[in-house]
Design a protein around this motif. Structure first.
Motif, PDB file in Angstrom:
ATOM      1  N   VAL A 128     -24.708  -3.737  44.600  1.00  0.00           N
ATOM      2  CA  VAL A 128     -24.227  -2.883  43.518  1.00  0.00           C
ATOM      3  C   VAL A 128     -22.706  -2.985  43.440  1.00  0.00           C
ATOM      4  CG1 VAL A 128     -24.128  -0.532  42.620  1.00  0.00           C
ATOM      5  CG2 VAL A 128     -26.144  -1.295  43.887  1.00  0.00           C
ATOM      6  N   VAL A 136     -25.585   4.313  39.879  1.00  0.00           N
ATOM      7  CA  VAL A 136     -26.754   3.977  40.702  1.00  0.00           C
ATOM      8  C   VAL A 136     -27.100   5.141  41.628  1.00  0.00           C
ATOM      9  CG1 VAL A 136     -27.602   2.453  42.543  1.00  0.00           C
ATOM     10  CG2 VAL A 136     -26.481   1.483  40.522  1.00  0.00           C
ATOM     11  N   MET A 168     -31.640   2.481  36.595  1.00  0.00           N
ATOM     12  CA  MET A 168     -30.661   1.641  37.287  1.00  0.00           C
ATOM     13  C   MET A 168     -30.182   0.496  36.389  1.00  0.00           C
ATOM     14  SD  MET A 168     -32.187   1.733  41.140  1.00  0.00           S
ATOM     15  CE  MET A 168     -30.921   0.698  41.835  1.00  0.00           C
ATOM     16  N   CYS A 171     -27.423   1.417  34.240  1.00  0.00           N
ATOM     17  CA  CYS A 171     -26.124   1.374  34.902  1.00  0.00           C
ATOM     18  C   CYS A 171     -25.472   0.019  34.691  1.00  0.00           C
ATOM     19  CB  CYS A 171     -26.277   1.617  36.410  1.00  0.00           C
ATOM     20  SG  CYS A 171     -26.894   3.258  36.846  1.00  0.00           S
TER      21      CYS A 171
END
Length: 177
Positions: A128, A136, A168, A171
């Motif tokens: 990430v 997240v 997610m 994001c």
């Protein structure tokens, strides 16, 4: 990332059900706990161990909780345990009832800080980017993770992915519809 989350859920339960021992509940619980600890340290479980790293106390709690809430007989009926409390069917092929799936999820969350472990693993894994971590972390909420685990334990991996992965993915691409 899709497979990582579903695999983590399935692996955690698989780790908690790969056991050996006698026939009574106390032995089943101890065997589940011992198996979790052994499986975490064995090769081939690096991804799961990175996402969900359990202490002995947590493993004991999961063993006790699964035996208490689901019952040794029901775990055997799902063929997750044999009559000798050994590993049975692969957890990814088991379909628990909604009630048992929720109970299993509750045991995991009552015994461990699943959201904390998942956030820590995702943020420290390099999967990430820093600018997406806050988003997240919000997607990895207690409610979202409980829903995902419950669906996985019911054998509904597609719904589990949808419930968790879609937020997610937003994001990564906040302008996507």
């Amino acid at each position: 990332m899709k497979t990582t989350m579903a695999a983590a859920a399935a692996t955690l339960l698989a780790l908690s059900l790969t056991s050996c021992g006698g026939n009574d509940d106390a032995e089943a619980s101890q065997a589940i706990s011992a198996s979790i600890m052994k499986s975490q340290s064995s090769s081939g479980n690096e991804a799961a161990s990175q996402l969900l790293s359990l202490k002995k106390k947590e493993a004991d709690c999961i063993g006790d909780g699964l035996v208490d809430k689901i019952g040794t007989d029901q775990l055997r009926e799902y063929k997750l345990l044999t009559k000798d409390n050994k590993a049975g069917k692969d957890v990814t092929t088991v379909k628990m009832s909604e009630g048992d799936a929720k109970a299993t999820t509750n045991v995991l969350f009552d015994c461990t800080d699943v959201p904390g472990m998942m956030k820590k693993a995702m943020n420290s894994s390099g999967q990430v980017p820093a600018e997406m971590q806050d988003c997240v972390n919000k997607a990895l909420s207690d409610q979202a993770l409980r829903g995902m685990f419950t669906h996985v334990f019911q054998g509904n991996e597609e719904q589990a992915k949808k419930d968790l992965i879609q937020p997610m993915m937003k994001c990564a691409n906040p302008n996507a519809g």
